[in-house]
Design an enzyme around this catalytic site. Structure first.
Site, PDB file in Angstrom:
ATOM      1  N   ARG A  44       0.848  -1.187   0.000  1.00 42.05           N
ATOM      2  CA  ARG A  44       0.000   0.000   0.000  1.00 42.05           C
ATOM      3  C   ARG A  44       0.889   1.244   0.000  1.00 42.05           C
ATOM      4  O   ARG A  44       1.712   1.409   0.905  1.00 42.05           O
ATOM      5  CB  ARG A  44      -0.909  -0.013   1.233  1.00 42.05           C
ATOM      6  CG  ARG A  44      -1.749   1.230   1.409  1.00 42.05           C
ATOM      7  CD  ARG A  44      -2.737   1.083   2.571  1.00 42.05           C
ATOM      8  NE  ARG A  44      -3.504   2.298   2.735  1.00 42.05           N
ATOM      9  CZ  ARG A  44      -3.278   3.226   3.672  1.00 42.05           C
ATOM     10  NH1 ARG A  44      -2.308   3.071   4.554  1.00 42.05           N
ATOM     11  NH2 ARG A  44      -4.024   4.314   3.730  1.00 42.05           N
ATOM     12  N   TYR A  46      -4.450   2.344  15.776  1.00 40.90           N
ATOM     13  CA  TYR A  46      -3.215   2.384  16.558  1.00 40.90           C
ATOM     14  C   TYR A  46      -3.471   2.183  18.042  1.00 40.90           C
ATOM     15  O   TYR A  46      -2.759   1.462  18.715  1.00 40.90           O
ATOM     16  CB  TYR A  46      -2.468   3.701  16.307  1.00 40.90           C
ATOM     17  CG  TYR A  46      -1.852   3.715  14.925  1.00 40.90           C
ATOM     18  CD1 TYR A  46      -0.584   3.203  14.710  1.00 40.90           C
ATOM     19  CD2 TYR A  46      -2.570   4.184  13.824  1.00 40.90           C
ATOM     20  CE1 TYR A  46      -0.019   3.167  13.446  1.00 40.90           C
ATOM     21  CE2 TYR A  46      -2.016   4.149  12.550  1.00 40.90           C
ATOM     22  CZ  TYR A  46      -0.743   3.642  12.377  1.00 40.90           C
ATOM     23  OH  TYR A  46      -0.195   3.595  11.123  1.00 40.90           O
ATOM     24  N   GLU A 103      -7.269   8.605   5.915  1.00 43.35           N
ATOM     25  CA  GLU A 103      -7.552   9.280   7.175  1.00 43.35           C
ATOM     26  C   GLU A 103      -7.998  10.728   7.030  1.00 43.35           C
ATOM     27  O   GLU A 103      -7.276  11.650   7.419  1.00 43.35           O
ATOM     28  CB  GLU A 103      -6.329   9.217   8.098  1.00 43.35           C
ATOM     29  CG  GLU A 103      -5.827   7.814   8.363  1.00 43.35           C
ATOM     30  CD  GLU A 103      -4.772   7.750   9.455  1.00 43.35           C
ATOM     31  OE1 GLU A 103      -4.249   8.799   9.855  1.00 43.35           O
ATOM     32  OE2 GLU A 103      -4.477   6.637   9.919  1.00 43.35           O
ATOM     33  N   GLU A 128      -3.717  -0.022   8.134  1.00 42.86           N
ATOM     34  CA  GLU A 128      -2.573   0.418   8.945  1.00 42.86           C
ATOM     35  C   GLU A 128      -2.728  -0.058  10.374  1.00 42.86           C
ATOM     36  O   GLU A 128      -3.829  -0.021  10.933  1.00 42.86           O
ATOM     37  CB  GLU A 128      -2.441   1.952   9.004  1.00 42.86           C
ATOM     38  CG  GLU A 128      -1.802   2.584   7.818  1.00 42.86           C
ATOM     39  CD  GLU A 128      -1.683   4.097   7.960  1.00 42.86           C
ATOM     40  OE1 GLU A 128      -1.430   4.596   9.079  1.00 42.86           O
ATOM     41  OE2 GLU A 128      -1.851   4.778   6.931  1.00 42.86           O
ATOM     42  N   HIS A 133      -2.588  11.020   0.608  1.00 41.98           N
ATOM     43  CA  HIS A 133      -2.056  10.807   1.950  1.00 41.98           C
ATOM     44  C   HIS A 133      -1.395  12.121   2.381  1.00 41.98           C
ATOM     45  O   HIS A 133      -0.203  12.185   2.654  1.00 41.98           O
ATOM     46  CB  HIS A 133      -1.090   9.624   1.969  1.00 41.98           C
ATOM     47  CG  HIS A 133      -0.882   9.009   3.327  1.00 41.98           C
ATOM     48  ND1 HIS A 133      -1.027   7.666   3.578  1.00 41.98           N
ATOM     49  CD2 HIS A 133      -0.525   9.559   4.519  1.00 41.98           C
ATOM     50  CE1 HIS A 133      -0.766   7.417   4.862  1.00 41.98           C
ATOM     51  NE2 HIS A 133      -0.451   8.560   5.446  1.00 41.98           N
ATOM     52  N   ASN A 159      -7.708   1.843   9.863  1.00 45.82           N
ATOM     53  CA  ASN A 159      -6.416   2.096  10.513  1.00 45.82           C
ATOM     54  C   ASN A 159      -6.649   2.160  12.008  1.00 45.82           C
ATOM     55  O   ASN A 159      -7.555   2.855  12.474  1.00 45.82           O
ATOM     56  CB  ASN A 159      -5.807   3.435  10.061  1.00 45.82           C
ATOM     57  CG  ASN A 159      -5.345   3.402   8.616  1.00 45.82           C
ATOM     58  OD1 ASN A 159      -5.472   2.373   7.936  1.00 45.82           O
ATOM     59  ND2 ASN A 159      -4.808   4.513   8.153  1.00 45.82           N
TER      60      ASN A 159
HETATM   61  C1  BGC Z   1      -0.869   7.750   9.177  1.00 46.69           C
HETATM   62  C2  BGC Z   1       0.589   7.492   8.896  1.00 46.69           C
HETATM   63  C3  BGC Z   1       1.386   7.697  10.146  1.00 46.69           C
HETATM   64  C4  BGC Z   1       0.902   6.709  11.172  1.00 46.69           C
HETATM   65  C5  BGC Z   1       1.624   6.773  12.500  1.00 46.69           C
HETATM   66  C6  BGC Z   1      -1.356   7.227  10.492  1.00 46.69           C
HETATM   67  O1  BGC Z   1      -2.190   8.136  11.135  1.00 46.69           O
HETATM   68  O2  BGC Z   1      -1.668   7.362   8.105  1.00 46.69           O
HETATM   69  O3  BGC Z   1       0.984   8.341   7.851  1.00 46.69           O
HETATM   70  O4  BGC Z   1       2.750   7.607   9.933  1.00 46.69           O
HETATM   71  O5  BGC Z   1      -0.439   6.954  11.463  1.00 46.69           O
HETATM   72  O6  BGC Z   1       1.394   7.992  13.118  1.00 46.69           O
HETATM   73  C1  BGC Z   2      -2.822  10.530  16.434  1.00 45.76           C
HETATM   74  C2  BGC Z   2      -1.972  11.736  16.197  1.00 45.76           C
HETATM   75  C3  BGC Z   2      -1.001  11.455  15.062  1.00 45.76           C
HETATM   76  C4  BGC Z   2      -1.769  11.074  13.829  1.00 45.76           C
HETATM   77  C5  BGC Z   2      -0.915  10.853  12.624  1.00 45.76           C
HETATM   78  C6  BGC Z   2      -3.466  10.095  15.138  1.00 45.76           C
HETATM   79  O1  BGC Z   2      -4.150   8.903  15.325  1.00 45.76           O
HETATM   80  O2  BGC Z   2      -3.777  10.763  17.416  1.00 45.76           O
HETATM   81  O3  BGC Z   2      -1.275  12.079  17.365  1.00 45.76           O
HETATM   82  O4  BGC Z   2      -0.179  12.540  14.795  1.00 45.76           O
HETATM   83  O5  BGC Z   2      -2.530   9.923  14.104  1.00 45.76           O
HETATM   84  O6  BGC Z   2       0.042   9.913  12.791  1.00 45.76           O
END
Ligand code: BGC
Ligand code: BGC
Length: 473
Positions: free
Chosen positions: A76, A301, A164, A380, A119, A299
């Site tokens: 991707r 995290y 995003e 992601e 992006h 995505n």
């Molecule tokens: C984004 C990436 C970024 C990753 C870690 C995502 O929000 O799509 O570009 O590097 O998070 O922050």
């Molecule tokens: C986070 C931010 C971050 C962004 C891009 C978001 O999910 O909350 O802190 O900078 O992703 O990576």
């Protein structure tokens, strides 16, 4: 016990143009908003920019060979608007040719290209006339999308309009953390609408050109939990995080409506901003935005544990310690307080919460994707850790390998329970330019030495290669 992945499950890794390409001013490319923003004092840690990054623009053949070595089935990546239509204007053949070479290289290696059109690197010239707050930008985006399809429509089947849009709107125009670094509620609202409109208009256009394309969008999600589920103020804080982060995008895309509760929350704090937003939503816009999509990228995290009142001690912030003034990316931010729950954290203080991912996939599937006939992919998921190169020259990043296994397990939990999630892209293939964090945070399963551009597969990369080869955990 080994746990197999479904037969058609795709394993990949993800990157983005500005974060890896470099060659920022070569072969006709002109400045994007990130070239400009990274030069604003205090905007990015270390004052870092993407001028060179991973030099992928020149090293893509070796990079694709590395992907093949790892066994990636799909890759991707995003294309740079500023390379393809510098300043948002005429087509730059040299820019288009780069993506033709890259895609041919991928196809030659048997890797499925997964293309994202946006992006975050809009041409700076378009920002100067308002960027995503200007409705004309939707037309410019359609022209750019059309150029990419003219060039690659015969070779690329999977097209993602936006990565995003929450980041590209609220984090950028309201929170001030990302380019263009503005802190306006009205601008965040307008940007979100025009981004969504650009998404819908592009889906409609590409669908009319070729009904066999796989079209979709990638959204970043959180799982917002109330610190005390019995406390109405905590429950309300969770509702507002979810509404402003998740539903603000899911509802228009799948249901052709903005969440009314959030519109009213924001009206209560900034009525003028909501008036401008409502004027910007023309008749027919929501129908355009709600074009059926084949694929939604998810995505994930970390989640959010929130309370209505400030806790005695606040958890560490998950944002970069930049020195430019910002504000909360939430237009209605009063009474949203982060609460510590003792989970492990990554190097940027993001919680490691894999079970949140399972719940998220169930929720997006049950409430949105399944009724619409849309399939999910994890586009992601990944983590930054403070890697060290050992005396043996290797990177023994056991923490990242564990993060990867835990989250793949969370995806499998959802898949085994009936969620149609068909693939996983680790973020990121390489250490790269981590936006406002500069080169300070490393997410890669492949280490990049920014002095020599040497690539070293980390232990997490070897672990991923093993999982891909076994197609099982
Ligand atoms: C984004 C990436 C970024 C990753 C870690 C995502 O929000 O799509 O570009 O590097 O998070 O922050
Ligand atoms: C986070 C931010 C971050 C962004 C891009 C978001 O999910 O909350 O802190 O900078 O992703 O990576």
């Amino acid at each position: 016990m080994t746990r197999p992945f479904p037969k058609d499950f795709l394993f990949g890794a993800a990157t983005a143009a500005y974060q890896i390409e470099g060659a920022a001013f070569e072969d006709g490319r002109t400045a994007s908003i990130w070239d400009a923003f990274s030069r604003v004092p205090g905007a990015v840690i270390g004052g870092d920019n993407g001028d060179v990054a991973c030099d992928h623009y020149h090293r893509y053949p070796q990079d694709v060979a590395l992907m093949k070595e790892l066994g990636l089935q799909t890759y991707r990546f995003s294309t740079s608007w500023s390379r393809v239509r510098p300043d948002g204007g005429a087509v730059n053949k040299q820019g288009v040719d780069f993506y033709k070479r890259l895609v041919d290289e991928l196809l030659g290696a048997g890797i499925l290209p997964w293309l994202t059109l946006y992006h975050w690197d809009m041409p700076q010239a378009l920002q100067e006339v308002g960027g995503w707050t200007n409705r004309d930008t939707v037309e410019r985006f359609l022209e750019y999308a059309g150029t990419m399809h003219d060039a690659l429509g015969d070779r690329v089947n999977v097209w993602t309009t936006l990565n995003e849009p929450w980041c590209a709107s609220f984090l950028s125009y309201t929170g001030g953390e990302h380019a263009p670094g503005h802190t306006s509620v009205a601008e965040g609202l307008l940007a979100s609408h025009h981004l969504l409109l650009a998404h819908g208009a592009t889906v409609r256009e590409l669908r009319s050109r070729d009904s066999s394309l796989n079209l979709g969008i990638t959204l970043n999600h959180t799982v917002a939990d109330p610190a005390d589920p019995q406390n109405p103020a905590d429950v309300d804080a969770a509702r507002r995080v979810d509404g402003q982060f998740n539903r603000w995008f899911l509802d228009p895309i799948y249901r052709a409506e903005y969440p009314a509760d959030i519109v009213e929350d924001v009206r209560a704090v900034d009525a003028a901003a909501v008036r401008r937003f409502e004027e910007a939503v023309h008749d027919g816009d929501l129908a355009t935005i709600a074009q059926p999509i084949d694929t939604q990228g998810v995505n994930y995290y970390h989640g959010d544990l929130v309370a209505g009142e400030a806790p005695a001690s606040s958890p560490p912030s998950g944002g970069p310690a930049t020195t430019r003034p910002g504000r909360s990316p939430y237009p209605s931010d009063a009474g949203i307080h982060a609460v510590e729950r003792g989970l492990p954290r990554t190097a940027q203080n993001w919680e490691v919460q894999p079970e949140g991912l399972t719940r998220l996939l169930h929720r997006v599937w049950d409430e949105y994707a399944q009724p619409a006939g849309t399939v999910l992919y994890m586009t992601e998921n990944g983590a930054a850790y403070d890697d060290v190169v050992s005396v043996d020259g290797r990177v023994h990043d056991a923490d990242r390998a564990e993060f990867l296994r835990l989250h793949l397990g969370a995806v499998l939990d959802a898949a085994e329970a009936g969620v149609d999630v068909r693939g996983y892209f680790y973020w990121s293939l390489f250490d790269n330019y981590e936006w406002a964090w500069g080169y300070d945070k490393r997410f890669g399963i492949v280490r990049v030495d920014y002095d020599t551009q040497e690539r070293t597969v980390k232990d997490s990369g070897r672990e991923y290669a093993r999982i891909i080869a076994a197609r099982a955990l």
